[in-house]
Design a protein around this motif. Structure first.
Motif, PDB file in Angstrom:
ATOM      1  N   LEU A 176      18.530 -32.368   2.988  1.00  0.00           N
ATOM      2  CA  LEU A 176      17.439 -32.228   1.850  1.00  0.00           C
ATOM      3  C   LEU A 176      16.079 -31.923   2.697  1.00  0.00           C
ATOM      4  CD1 LEU A 176      18.527 -35.539  -0.183  1.00  0.00           C
ATOM      5  CD2 LEU A 176      18.920 -33.461  -0.683  1.00  0.00           C
ATOM      6  N   ASP A 177      15.470 -31.288   2.152  1.00  0.00           N
ATOM      7  CA  ASP A 177      14.396 -30.516   2.917  1.00  0.00           C
ATOM      8  C   ASP A 177      13.360 -31.180   2.680  1.00  0.00           C
ATOM      9  OD1 ASP A 177      12.964 -29.315   0.707  1.00  0.00           O
ATOM     10  OD2 ASP A 177      14.552 -27.909   0.687  1.00  0.00           O
ATOM     11  N   ARG A 178      12.112 -31.026   3.532  1.00  0.00           N
ATOM     12  CA  ARG A 178      11.073 -31.948   3.318  1.00  0.00           C
ATOM     13  C   ARG A 178      10.164 -31.827   2.141  1.00  0.00           C
ATOM     14  NH1 ARG A 178       9.242 -34.032   7.975  1.00  0.00           N
ATOM     15  NH2 ARG A 178       7.072 -33.901   7.594  1.00  0.00           N
ATOM     16  N   SER A 179      10.129 -30.591   1.568  1.00  0.00           N
ATOM     17  CA  SER A 179       9.496 -30.301   0.534  1.00  0.00           C
ATOM     18  C   SER A 179       9.961 -31.052  -0.797  1.00  0.00           C
ATOM     19  CB  SER A 179       9.391 -28.652   0.287  1.00  0.00           C
ATOM     20  OG  SER A 179      10.623 -28.105   0.049  1.00  0.00           O
ATOM     21  N   ARG A 180      11.386 -31.020  -0.713  1.00  0.00           N
ATOM     22  CA  ARG A 180      12.063 -31.501  -1.878  1.00  0.00           C
ATOM     23  C   ARG A 180      11.891 -33.198  -1.973  1.00  0.00           C
ATOM     24  NH1 ARG A 180      18.704 -31.073  -3.166  1.00  0.00           N
ATOM     25  NH2 ARG A 180      18.485 -32.587  -5.183  1.00  0.00           N
ATOM     26  N   LEU A 181      12.110 -33.573  -0.673  1.00  0.00           N
ATOM     27  CA  LEU A 181      11.696 -35.061  -0.763  1.00  0.00           C
ATOM     28  C   LEU A 181      10.365 -35.426  -0.986  1.00  0.00           C
ATOM     29  CD1 LEU A 181      13.569 -35.700   2.765  1.00  0.00           C
ATOM     30  CD2 LEU A 181      14.323 -36.516   0.673  1.00  0.00           C
ATOM     31  N   VAL A 221      17.325 -33.356  10.657  1.00  0.00           N
ATOM     32  CA  VAL A 221      17.886 -31.958  10.754  1.00  0.00           C
ATOM     33  C   VAL A 221      16.476 -31.099  11.273  1.00  0.00           C
ATOM     34  CG1 VAL A 221      18.905 -30.057   9.834  1.00  0.00           C
ATOM     35  CG2 VAL A 221      19.877 -32.404   9.103  1.00  0.00           C
ATOM     36  N   ARG A 222      16.321 -30.931  12.481  1.00  0.00           N
ATOM     37  CA  ARG A 222      15.253 -30.465  12.770  1.00  0.00           C
ATOM     38  C   ARG A 222      14.857 -29.029  12.249  1.00  0.00           C
ATOM     39  NH1 ARG A 222      12.935 -32.877  16.857  1.00  0.00           N
ATOM     40  NH2 ARG A 222      14.145 -34.375  18.226  1.00  0.00           N
ATOM     41  N   GLY A 223      13.776 -28.965  11.782  1.00  0.00           N
ATOM     42  CA  GLY A 223      13.184 -27.802  11.141  1.00  0.00           C
ATOM     43  C   GLY A 223      13.742 -27.552   9.601  1.00  0.00           C
ATOM     44  N   SER A 224      14.412 -28.626   9.032  1.00  0.00           N
ATOM     45  CA  SER A 224      14.661 -28.690   7.628  1.00  0.00           C
ATOM     46  C   SER A 224      14.593 -29.918   7.007  1.00  0.00           C
ATOM     47  CB  SER A 224      16.204 -28.299   7.718  1.00  0.00           C
ATOM     48  OG  SER A 224      16.781 -26.933   8.201  1.00  0.00           O
ATOM     49  N   GLY A 225      15.036 -31.288   7.657  1.00  0.00           N
ATOM     50  CA  GLY A 225      14.604 -32.317   6.692  1.00  0.00           C
ATOM     51  C   GLY A 225      15.468 -33.349   7.027  1.00  0.00           C
ATOM     52  N   TYR A 226      16.149 -34.005   6.218  1.00  0.00           N
ATOM     53  CA  TYR A 226      16.974 -35.292   6.554  1.00  0.00           C
ATOM     54  C   TYR A 226      18.585 -34.963   5.864  1.00  0.00           C
ATOM     55  CZ  TYR A 226      12.710 -37.095   8.449  1.00  0.00           C
ATOM     56  OH  TYR A 226      11.400 -37.418   9.076  1.00  0.00           O
ATOM     57  N   VAL A 227      19.259 -35.688   6.530  1.00  0.00           N
ATOM     58  CA  VAL A 227      20.672 -35.663   5.654  1.00  0.00           C
ATOM     59  C   VAL A 227      21.018 -37.389   5.642  1.00  0.00           C
ATOM     60  CG1 VAL A 227      21.722 -35.210   8.002  1.00  0.00           C
ATOM     61  CG2 VAL A 227      23.153 -34.885   5.699  1.00  0.00           C
ATOM     62  N   PHE A 228      21.688 -37.704   4.842  1.00  0.00           N
ATOM     63  CA  PHE A 228      22.065 -39.129   4.415  1.00  0.00           C
ATOM     64  C   PHE A 228      23.893 -39.057   5.023  1.00  0.00           C
ATOM     65  CE2 PHE A 228      23.564 -43.255   2.059  1.00  0.00           C
ATOM     66  CZ  PHE A 228      22.563 -43.987   2.882  1.00  0.00           C
TER      67      PHE A 228
END
Length: 238
Positions: A176-181, A221-228
């Motif tokens: 999930l990218d940072r902008s979506r979160l 996830v560097r450069g993208s966001g986070y993953v559960f």
């Protein structure tokens, strides 16, 4: 349905401005001028209040202390008002469970947009098909907006913590990218130097006993966001 907003600010002009503006937009507004009057109003109308707006600097206390007091009693959304340009104030507020912040001076239309975004996200929760999401011994209750840990202890989640965890458990294994979160939890994009999402993720990791240095559940996830990164089961059976 009328939504009730409780505002505490020691500036009478700001209180009057917000009351007039928000009432024109179909909100019921209750006002307090200091920490003591805020706590009295909150206790009296706690079941009616849908959102609190807390000024950071007050004559008898700080908005941070009031935010902590609210979080001990309720999961009602909180917006902090700060006249400081120091990012520390914003980070501290988020760490204490605030859902959003806005700097002074501010445009009432922007504050209204933030309020509507928080109420809109809260209203969407009721339409969720599955009520319970289970993972690693935890259980997220969508209806009650609470988290049950592996020992059976239940704790209420603040608005942004709930929205973030809800999005993660609904999309396990998906980056999930940072902008979506940011859009889901705050209703807006993050600025290039805005660390509020990272603070929120760190706070949620602590709730889930997820090691910040080597997290097993919420992975960066560097450069993208986070993953559960775990298995999630969803259902309506308690």
């Amino acid at each position: 349905m009328t939504r009730t907003i409780l505002i505490v600010d020691d500036d009478q002009k700001i209180r009057t401005l917000l009351k007039t503006y928000l009432e024109k937009n179909q909100y019921e507004v209750r006002l307090a001028h200091d920490g003591a009057s805020f706590l009295a109003e909150f206790e009296r109308f706690k079941d009616e209040i849908s959102l609190c707006i807390l000024d950071v600097m007050l004559p008898d206390t700080e908005g941070f202390a009031l935010c902590q007091a609210v979080r001990k009693r309720s999961d009602v959304p909180v917006i902090m008002l700060t006249a400081s340009a120091d990012e520390t104030d914003r980070i501290v507020g988020l760490e204490l469970g605030a859902d959003d912040y806005i700097g002074k001076p501010f445009n009432p239309r922007e504050l209204l947009a933030r309020i509507k975004a928080i109420h809109r996200r809260s209203g969407q929760d009721r339409g969720q098909t599955a009520r319970y999401f289970r993972f690693n011994g935890f259980c997220l209750d969508i209806l009650e907006r609470s988290l049950i840990d592996p020992t059976g202890e239940t704790s209420a989640l603040s608005g942004m913590d709930f929205q973030l965890l809800k999005l993660l458990v609904e999309h396990p294994g998906e980056v999930l990218d940072r902008s979506r979160l940011a859009e889901v939890t705050r209703g807006r994009d993050l600025g290039p130097l805005d660390r509020s999402l990272d603070v929120q993720v760190s706070r949620l990791r602590q709730r889930l006993h997820d090691d910040g240095k080597q997290p097993a559940l919420i992975k960066t996830v560097r450069g993208s966001g986070y993953v559960f990164s775990t298995t999630v089961t969803a259902g309506n059976a308690p």
